[in-house]
Design a protein around this motif. Structure first.
Motif, mmCIF file in Angstrom:
data_model
loop_
_atom_site.group_PDB
_atom_site.id
_atom_site.type_symbol
_atom_site.label_atom_id
_atom_site.label_comp_id
_atom_site.label_asym_id
_atom_site.label_seq_id
_atom_site.Cartn_x
_atom_site.Cartn_y
_atom_site.Cartn_z
ATOM 1 N N ASP A 127 56.108 -1.597 78.505
ATOM 2 C CA ASP A 127 55.670 -0.351 78.411
ATOM 3 C C ASP A 127 54.317 -1.170 79.916
ATOM 4 O O ASP A 127 54.033 -1.167 80.828
ATOM 5 C CB ASP A 127 55.301 0.792 78.758
ATOM 6 N N LEU A 128 53.065 -2.209 78.733
ATOM 7 C CA LEU A 128 52.328 -2.061 78.730
ATOM 8 C C LEU A 128 52.218 -3.419 80.132
ATOM 9 O O LEU A 128 51.847 -3.393 80.658
ATOM 10 C CB LEU A 128 51.012 -2.685 77.699
ATOM 11 N N TYR A 129 53.120 -4.497 79.406
ATOM 12 C CA TYR A 129 53.476 -5.527 80.023
ATOM 13 C C TYR A 129 54.538 -5.193 81.635
ATOM 14 O O TYR A 129 53.489 -6.049 82.847
ATOM 15 C CB TYR A 129 54.709 -6.590 79.544
ATOM 16 N N GLU A 130 54.715 -4.633 82.210
ATOM 17 C CA GLU A 130 56.010 -3.688 83.534
ATOM 18 C C GLU A 130 53.958 -3.508 83.999
ATOM 19 O O GLU A 130 53.794 -3.668 85.584
ATOM 20 C CB GLU A 130 56.431 -2.803 83.482
ATOM 21 N N GLN A 131 53.051 -2.081 82.873
ATOM 22 C CA GLN A 131 51.593 -2.094 84.006
ATOM 23 C C GLN A 131 50.997 -3.631 84.485
ATOM 24 O O GLN A 131 50.191 -3.470 85.498
ATOM 25 C CB GLN A 131 50.703 -1.346 83.044
ATOM 26 N N ARG A 132 50.917 -4.610 83.856
ATOM 27 C CA ARG A 132 50.278 -5.518 83.825
ATOM 28 C C ARG A 132 50.827 -6.171 85.148
ATOM 29 O O ARG A 132 50.508 -6.953 86.134
ATOM 30 C CB ARG A 132 50.182 -6.805 82.682
ATOM 31 N N LEU A 133 52.314 -6.810 84.996
ATOM 32 C CA LEU A 133 52.721 -7.184 86.010
ATOM 33 C C LEU A 133 52.777 -6.388 87.020
ATOM 34 O O LEU A 133 52.437 -7.065 88.372
ATOM 35 C CB LEU A 133 54.083 -7.540 85.643
ATOM 36 N N GLU A 134 52.344 -5.058 87.289
ATOM 37 C CA GLU A 134 52.449 -4.536 88.174
ATOM 38 C C GLU A 134 50.978 -4.465 89.414
ATOM 39 O O GLU A 134 51.389 -5.234 90.394
ATOM 40 C CB GLU A 134 52.724 -2.609 88.450
ATOM 41 N N ARG A 135 50.196 -4.576 88.457
ATOM 42 C CA ARG A 135 48.693 -4.815 88.792
ATOM 43 C C ARG A 135 48.913 -6.133 89.287
ATOM 44 O O ARG A 135 47.989 -6.692 90.525
ATOM 45 C CB ARG A 135 48.006 -5.101 87.345
ATOM 46 N N TRP A 136 49.378 -7.384 88.950
ATOM 47 C CA TRP A 136 49.190 -8.773 88.601
ATOM 48 C C TRP A 136 49.675 -8.875 90.673
ATOM 49 O O TRP A 136 49.104 -9.826 91.164
ATOM 50 C CB TRP A 136 50.032 -9.412 88.038
ATOM 51 N N ARG A 137 51.135 -8.579 90.672
ATOM 52 C CA ARG A 137 51.596 -7.825 92.320
ATOM 53 C C ARG A 137 50.832 -8.046 93.384
ATOM 54 O O ARG A 137 50.508 -8.849 94.493
ATOM 55 C CB ARG A 137 53.195 -7.274 92.031
ATOM 56 N N ARG A 163 47.469 -7.665 92.862
ATOM 57 C CA ARG A 163 46.456 -8.346 93.111
ATOM 58 C C ARG A 163 46.680 -9.341 94.152
ATOM 59 O O ARG A 163 45.964 -10.136 94.839
ATOM 60 C CB ARG A 163 45.814 -8.793 91.751
ATOM 61 N N CYS A 164 48.014 -10.152 93.467
ATOM 62 C CA CYS A 164 48.925 -11.325 94.598
ATOM 63 C C CYS A 164 48.903 -10.953 96.017
ATOM 64 O O CYS A 164 48.178 -11.708 96.924
ATOM 65 C CB CYS A 164 50.162 -11.784 93.991
ATOM 66 N N LYS A 165 49.346 -9.735 96.249
ATOM 67 C CA LYS A 165 49.708 -9.779 97.776
ATOM 68 C C LYS A 165 47.913 -9.106 97.975
ATOM 69 O O LYS A 165 48.033 -9.492 99.022
ATOM 70 C CB LYS A 165 50.623 -7.715 97.654
ATOM 71 N N ALA A 166 47.159 -8.378 97.463
ATOM 72 C CA ALA A 166 45.822 -8.159 98.137
ATOM 73 C C ALA A 166 45.118 -9.595 98.662
ATOM 74 O O ALA A 166 44.645 -10.376 99.692
ATOM 75 C CB ALA A 166 44.718 -7.544 97.254
ATOM 76 N N LEU A 167 45.622 -10.276 97.812
ATOM 77 C CA LEU A 167 44.539 -12.341 97.467
ATOM 78 C C LEU A 167 45.654 -12.945 98.520
ATOM 79 O O LEU A 167 44.947 -13.843 99.904
ATOM 80 C CB LEU A 167 45.312 -13.148 96.652
ATOM 81 N N GLN A 168 47.010 -12.575 98.886
ATOM 82 C CA GLN A 168 47.539 -13.599 100.331
ATOM 83 C C GLN A 168 47.307 -12.513 101.440
ATOM 84 O O GLN A 168 46.754 -13.215 102.935
ATOM 85 C CB GLN A 168 48.877 -13.517 100.022
ATOM 86 N N SER A 169 46.924 -10.940 101.616
ATOM 87 C CA SER A 169 46.914 -10.225 103.011
ATOM 88 C C SER A 169 45.033 -11.128 102.977
ATOM 89 O O SER A 169 45.410 -10.820 104.371
ATOM 90 C CB SER A 169 46.589 -8.771 102.412
#
Length: 58
Positions: free
Chosen positions: A34-44, A46-52
């Protein structure tokens, strides 16, 4: 256009997925997965914001 704005955004590394043996199987809340999924979602996000942000500068 500056040279820095032409370079692609450097994305952070994704979070490490837990090994199967890191879960104790007792129904912990939250589970390591569950914690991994939360970190993965935050990572996604963050990556989306950086790319945008990079796209807006181009």
């Amino acid at each position: 256009m500056s040279r820095a704005s032409r370079q692609p955004a450097k994305l952070p590394p994704p979070p490490r997925e837990p090994d199967l043996d890191e879960c104790c199987g007792s129904g912990c809340d939250p589970c390591v997965f569950d914690l991994y999924e939360q970190r993965l979602e935050r990572w996604r996000e963050r990556c989306k914001a950086l790319q945008s942000s990079q796209d807006q500068r181009s």
